[in-house]
Scaffold this motif. Structure first.
Motif, short mmCIF file in Angstrom:
data_model
loop_
_atom_site.label_atom_id
_atom_site.label_comp_id
_atom_site.label_asym_id
_atom_site.label_seq_id
_atom_site.Cartn_x
_atom_site.Cartn_y
_atom_site.Cartn_z
N VAL A 35 0.84 -1.20 0.00
CA VAL A 35 0.00 0.00 0.00
C VAL A 35 0.88 1.25 0.00
O VAL A 35 2.04 1.21 0.38
N VAL A 36 0.27 2.33 -0.43
CA VAL A 36 0.98 3.61 -0.53
C VAL A 36 1.39 4.09 0.87
O VAL A 36 0.84 3.65 1.87
N ASP A 37 2.35 4.99 0.90
CA ASP A 37 2.86 5.45 2.20
C ASP A 37 2.06 6.59 2.80
O ASP A 37 2.18 6.88 3.98
N GLU A 38 1.22 7.25 1.99
CA GLU A 38 0.36 8.32 2.50
C GLU A 38 -1.04 8.14 1.94
O GLU A 38 -1.22 7.68 0.82
N LEU A 39 -2.01 8.54 2.72
CA LEU A 39 -3.40 8.39 2.33
C LEU A 39 -3.77 9.42 1.25
O LEU A 39 -3.71 10.62 1.49
N PRO A 40 -4.14 8.95 0.06
CA PRO A 40 -4.52 9.89 -1.00
C PRO A 40 -5.87 10.55 -0.71
O PRO A 40 -6.79 9.92 -0.19
N ILE A 41 -6.00 11.81 -1.05
CA ILE A 41 -7.26 12.52 -0.89
C ILE A 41 -8.36 11.80 -1.68
O ILE A 41 -9.49 11.69 -1.22
N ASP A 42 -8.01 11.29 -2.87
CA ASP A 42 -8.99 10.60 -3.70
C ASP A 42 -9.66 9.45 -2.94
O ASP A 42 -10.86 9.22 -3.09
N THR A 43 -8.89 8.75 -2.13
CA THR A 43 -9.44 7.62 -1.37
C THR A 43 -10.53 8.08 -0.42
O THR A 43 -11.59 7.47 -0.33
N MET A 44 -10.29 9.17 0.27
CA MET A 44 -11.29 9.66 1.21
C MET A 44 -12.52 10.20 0.49
O MET A 44 -13.64 10.03 0.95
N GLU A 45 -12.31 10.83 -0.66
CA GLU A 45 -13.45 11.31 -1.45
C GLU A 45 -14.30 10.14 -1.93
O GLU A 45 -15.53 10.17 -1.83
N LEU A 46 -13.65 9.10 -2.45
CA LEU A 46 -14.39 7.93 -2.91
C LEU A 46 -15.13 7.26 -1.76
O LEU A 46 -16.29 6.87 -1.90
#
Length: 113
Positions: A35-46
């Motif tokens: 998994v990525v090292d930082e939480l993408p904004i896109d993930t929270m929007e989705l």
């Protein structure tokens, strides 16, 4: 042109973070998915839109190569919540709390006097 001292260089910050970041993975169906090292904004929007499968795949380092296989294991919402909490220190409630409010559908009433 703006002086460098007045510019927040996010490219530099990302590069520095990548250098010191530890690789992270989740295990599901006997396989590890990085998994990525930082939480993408896109993930929270989705997630705030209820698009959890897309949000989960968006956490993968290589979503095109690993996304279908991860989803083939039918991850549960509680597992997605665990990933957000354990890996990123975020509660899923934060995603819905930050979602934009829908506009009002009620009509304004006319003044009575």
């Amino acid at each position: 042109m703006i002086d460098d001292e007045n510019v927040l260089d996010l490219d530099e910050a990302r590069a520095a973070k990548r250098e010191r970041a530890e690789r992270r993975a989740i295990r599901l169906g006997g396989r590890e998915f990085e998994v990525v090292d930082e939480l993408p904004i896109d993930t929270m929007e989705l997630a705030s839109q209820g698009r959890f499968r897309e949000a989960l795949v968006g956490l993968l380092v290589d979503p095109e190569a690993d996304g279908d296989e991860l989803l083939s294991h039918h991850p549960k919402l509680s597992e997605f919540e665990s990933i957000l909490g354990h890996v990123f220190g975020v509660d899923l409630g934060e995603a819905s709390a930050s979602s934009p409010r829908s506009g009002s559908t009620s009509r304004r009433s006319r003044p009575t006097s």
